[in-house]
Scaffold this motif. Sequence first.
Motif, PDB file in Angstrom:
ATOM      1  N   VAL A  19       8.487  -3.522   9.982  1.00 55.08           N
ATOM      2  CA  VAL A  19       7.569  -3.329  10.110  1.00 55.08           C
ATOM      3  C   VAL A  19       6.816  -3.830   8.922  1.00 55.08           C
ATOM      4  O   VAL A  19       7.250  -4.859   8.688  1.00 55.08           O
ATOM      5  CB  VAL A  19       8.989  -1.955   8.467  1.00 55.08           C
ATOM      6  CG1 VAL A  19       9.114  -3.430   8.259  1.00 55.08           C
ATOM      7  CG2 VAL A  19       7.626  -0.932   7.683  1.00 55.08           C
ATOM      8  N   ALA A  27      10.766  -0.323   1.814  1.00 57.98           N
ATOM      9  CA  ALA A  27      11.255  -0.393   2.773  1.00 57.98           C
ATOM     10  C   ALA A  27      12.995   0.030   2.819  1.00 57.98           C
ATOM     11  O   ALA A  27      13.020   0.869   3.378  1.00 57.98           O
ATOM     12  CB  ALA A  27      10.795  -1.426   3.860  1.00 57.98           C
ATOM     13  N   ARG A  56       4.035   1.060   2.011  1.00 57.49           N
ATOM     14  CA  ARG A  56       5.095   0.650   1.748  1.00 57.49           C
ATOM     15  C   ARG A  56       4.478  -0.715   1.218  1.00 57.49           C
ATOM     16  O   ARG A  56       5.118  -1.287   0.086  1.00 57.49           O
ATOM     17  CB  ARG A  56       5.696   0.208   2.985  1.00 57.49           C
ATOM     18  CG  ARG A  56       6.316   1.535   4.063  1.00 57.49           C
ATOM     19  CD  ARG A  56       6.996   1.248   5.235  1.00 57.49           C
ATOM     20  NE  ARG A  56       5.841   0.308   5.611  1.00 57.49           N
ATOM     21  CZ  ARG A  56       5.402   1.080   7.118  1.00 57.49           C
ATOM     22  NH1 ARG A  56       6.859   2.755   7.039  1.00 57.49           N
ATOM     23  NH2 ARG A  56       4.935   1.220   8.329  1.00 57.49           N
TER      24      ARG A  56
END
Length: 336
Positions: free
Chosen positions: A215, A163, A221
Amino acid sequence: MFRSVLRPVALAAALMAALAGCGSSSHTNTARVNAAGSVDLSGITLTLGDQAHGLETLLDAAGALKGVPYKVTWAEFQGAAPLFQAMQSGKVDTGTAADLPTLQAISGGLKIKVVAAATANGSGTAILTQPGSPVKTVADLKGRTVVVSSAKGSIAEYLLAKALADAGLSYSDVHVEYLLPTAAQAAFNAKQIQIWATFGVYQDIAVEKGAQLLVDGRAGRTSGVGFISAAQSSIADPARKAAIADFLRRLAQAYAWTTTHAAQYAQVFVQKNGVSPSVARTVVSQGARALQPVTPQVVTEVQAVSDLMNHIGSLPSDVRVAGTVDTSLFPHALSQ
């Protein structure tokens, strides 16, 4: 049982308790292999390493271990690091962990092989903040402390690294601390931790209590790959290898069962793990739906994880993933 994850437990205590529950080394058991190659597994005891009772709950819910021709014991851990320490000791035959913790263990010299994979959508790993936190984007993490569960080389750490990279930041732009999930959970609840990278049921309980999701691991990711690994010493024993292969087949059946019994699985999860129905439903929805062989595509995806974490210094060596795989125990998907 699972209620213990809601209390802080020191790594050493958790490891010693789990090892005590395993009893003596499972490799002292015996089984007969006759000249024709058939195996009597009645003398085998498989010790299966688990995290937060995940596999145990799944297999119990699906009834997949009914009638096993060998004995099964469970070794329960808060995270991958203590699980792999137990495998290093020779007390545990198999382990379950995300891709990066497995690579971390291999990089550290643990003699295991990756024998099967299960891929989820990545939503079960996340970076959380306190309700009302001024941190609204990954860019806002610059200069702040992030607590990562459970140890260096966890899947939560990979999410943080990826991230940050996606946001144009370097890993050195944040200060990272490591804490086992139960201790981190207690500290986060007490607002002693402001930013927490975590996973699974720990994440889902925190979100239910109001944590903000900064997130998660979707959109590439994280790879979403989880591995089942086996000790090389266990694989080297023909009878024990046969028992592990049978366990993998049953695990594949359990995963397949969840695709048509999600509500029933969630109910069992509540009963066995003492969480709310909403948390159980979330955990079930985030999980993998199939056990698969470790294909070249899986190897390629996980190699990218190895390369990135080696680049930032969180993986001591850039593990060549293809060399860690043994496809002989689970060569075909359940449908094949």
